[in-house]
Motif scaffolding. Sequence first.
Motif, PDB file in Angstrom:
ATOM      1  N   ALA A 273      -0.787 -17.702  31.217  1.00  0.00           N
ATOM      2  CA  ALA A 273      -1.298 -18.216  29.943  1.00  0.00           C
ATOM      3  C   ALA A 273      -2.731 -18.712  30.096  1.00  0.00           C
ATOM      4  N   ARG A 274      -2.952 -19.422  31.217  1.00  0.00           N
ATOM      5  CA  ARG A 274      -4.299 -19.944  31.463  1.00  0.00           C
ATOM      6  C   ARG A 274      -5.295 -18.804  31.601  1.00  0.00           C
TER       7      ARG A 274
ATOM      8  N   VAL B  35      -5.040 -15.794  30.441  1.00  0.00           N
ATOM      9  CA  VAL B  35      -5.235 -15.133  29.151  1.00  0.00           C
ATOM     10  C   VAL B  35      -6.170 -15.953  28.278  1.00  0.00           C
ATOM     11  N   GLU B  36      -5.927 -17.284  28.236  1.00  0.00           N
ATOM     12  CA  GLU B  36      -6.803 -18.159  27.444  1.00  0.00           C
ATOM     13  C   GLU B  36      -8.239 -18.031  27.909  1.00  0.00           C
ATOM     14  N   GLY B  37      -8.410 -17.931  29.237  1.00  0.00           N
ATOM     15  CA  GLY B  37      -9.744 -17.819  29.820  1.00  0.00           C
ATOM     16  C   GLY B  37     -10.463 -16.588  29.299  1.00  0.00           C
ATOM     17  N   THR B  38      -9.761 -15.452  29.236  1.00  0.00           N
ATOM     18  CA  THR B  38     -10.400 -14.224  28.775  1.00  0.00           C
ATOM     19  C   THR B  38     -10.695 -14.282  27.282  1.00  0.00           C
ATOM     20  N   MET B  39      -9.767 -14.986  26.523  1.00  0.00           N
ATOM     21  CA  MET B  39      -9.942 -15.065  25.079  1.00  0.00           C
ATOM     22  C   MET B  39     -11.192 -15.861  24.737  1.00  0.00           C
ATOM     23  N   ALA B  40     -11.401 -16.969  25.508  1.00  0.00           N
ATOM     24  CA  ALA B  40     -12.463 -17.890  25.142  1.00  0.00           C
ATOM     25  C   ALA B  40     -13.840 -17.323  25.393  1.00  0.00           C
TER      26      ALA B  40
ATOM     27  N   ARG C 135       2.622 -20.214  33.164  1.00  0.00           N
ATOM     28  CA  ARG C 135       1.484 -21.082  32.866  1.00  0.00           C
ATOM     29  C   ARG C 135       0.194 -20.471  33.418  1.00  0.00           C
TER      30      ARG C 135
END
Lengths: 359, 344
Positions: free
Chosen positions: A351-352, A354-359, A348
């Motif tokens: 994932a968080r 990774v999501e942070g870098t994507m956004a 988790r």
Amino acid sequence: MARLRGAALLLAAPAAAAFLALVVAAAVLAAAGADPGTTLLDALAYGLRPETLVAVVNKAIPYYLAGIAAAVGFHLRLFNIGIDGQYRLAAFATAVVGAGVALPAPLHLALIAGVALVAGAAWAAIAGLLYVRRGVNVVISTIMLNAVATGLIAWLLSPERLGRLAPGSNNVTTATIAESGWIPAIPTPAGDLNGLVLLAALAGAGYGFVLNRTTIGFEARTMGFSERAATVAGIRGPRLAFLAMAASGAIAGLVGLPQLLGSSHRFGLDFPAGLAFTGLSVAILGRNHPVGVAVGAFVWAFLERSAQVLDLSGVSKEIVTILQAVIVLSIVVAYELVRRARTRQERRAVARAVEGTMA
Amino acid sequence: MHPRRLIALAIAAGLGLSACLGTTGSGSGTTPPTPPINSVAVAYDISGRGDGGFNDIAYNGAKQAADELGLELIEVTAKLDDTDDDRAERLRLLAERGYDAIIAVGFTYAVPMQTVAAEFPLVRFAIVDDGTVTGPNVRGILFAEHEGSFLVGAAAGLWTQTDQVGFIGAVQIPLIQKFEAGFAAGARQANPDVEVQATYLSQPPDYSGFGDPPHGREAALGMYDNGVDVIFAAAGGSGAGVHEAAAASGSWSIGVDADEYRLAPEAVRDHILTSMLKNANVGTYEFLVSVANMTFTPGVVTYGLANGGVGYATSGGFVDDIAAELDAYAAGIVAGEITVPETP
């Protein structure tokens, strides 16, 4: 925060295991017709007396050494069931050699320790060699070697050979080691503490040092994490397995010394079989950590000592064997659950991130 | 706090009881106003009670005395991986908890009892099958197993058709070798042509021979194949396997300690010729009565043919025809006309 939660999870495992064991113990006691509350409290009160605690520590010393011997093997996924035979053969050889020489105390003790280490290592090395050269399963070969050790000792311990028999007695023993080969007890207000507790501490410290501060310890841990990664990194598996077996045997060779040097001073009825399984269980309880194994050995010995009271309450003390098994099982299950919870947590977190870098 | 105080109380009570015992015991000749002992503890070796053999017999004597004297009786059993320290701790706990008389069944308690008996001079100790423990409060209970074994040996010598008899011992220790020596001497006395084969199931320090029926069975089958037709099984629990083998090969076996004809399964019992009786109950009973009557004396007491400690069983009626001869041998041993060796 995550780290804190991880630590809490780590502590939760033994706590949950202890709680589960207690519940099972109470249930079994109730089923056996005893009052669980009074019986457990009585056992606990007896176990916590200073005199009993000293006796518990004395009993835990060989368990700890057996646990460390097992832990050495565990790092390479080797189940050294042979601790039993290794320790008895080493104790026997040590008793015979120790009683056969007259030396000043330091030399005598050094010789005794040397014989114990070498005899244990040599007996384990047979299984190690069979494993790396012929692929013989260590569990099988060490069980066989235990039987061979039993037979060999029985043959040698006959009064016609190395055994001694006092008139009117049925206890066949070796000759008694001279006093220069004894380790004095450490006197405490609650009774004598076996002086070999220092040897156990030394063995534990040595184990921790080799494992965490040396190349070979690093190799062993790597091999334990991932055999393929270790092989790719150029670590020679067979050589390591052989060394681990020999080291495990050498430490197993020390298991009999507290009894031999601190109490009996000769080999006889005092060296029971069955310590291998105690060692393996204690190592599992302690997660192969030098301090953890000490806690495991203490818990194991504490349960066995406190159990003496159960007979007096009309409860079979075999209940303690159930209790020990429940603790080991629930520890294994609890740590597995913790491991999964941690993996989920880490996923988790990743994932968080990774999501942070994507956004 | 509470349980600990409870234990302190128990210990205090125990000390008080022992103190009573001490004062009344030292005043020789005076009759005690109250029973000087209230409780007895029996500590067994690994096999424990319910073995149908030696431990149960020792218990029977203690139980009989406890019932007659109104004593509280408790039993404790050893664990498989016990050391002398564990056994000492067990005896110590019993003494601390106020048991006035402590009986240990089995020689493995010898060294621990030596230590603990000295720590509790007011408690009376007895050990069955050992004569090495010394002290003013210790009784050693020994048996003349060779005398009883002589009689069943004579029975085997008279019974055999092939002139070959066998001996299967549990563990090759002096205690069991006494059985072999008596058995062989009896067989040869009754039948000069007889050949005695002997084997042991395990060697010390391996004591598995006392509780390994399959091993006993294999050893017995080997002997029966060799032409032996009567085997004396001085092998504790392993004897069950010997009796099975006797039934399977249509031969005969001889039991030990208890009257095994009465304990064995129906299918097997008609192959049990007789049993060498070792009446441990006599020893434990007499010890407790002596403590209660203030007639306790320390030291070793040996129970043989003369005082009912050993004998042979007649259940099944197989030895009825030769009972007269066996009794004549028994009388000869008691009178000292026959000397039975104790070592093979």
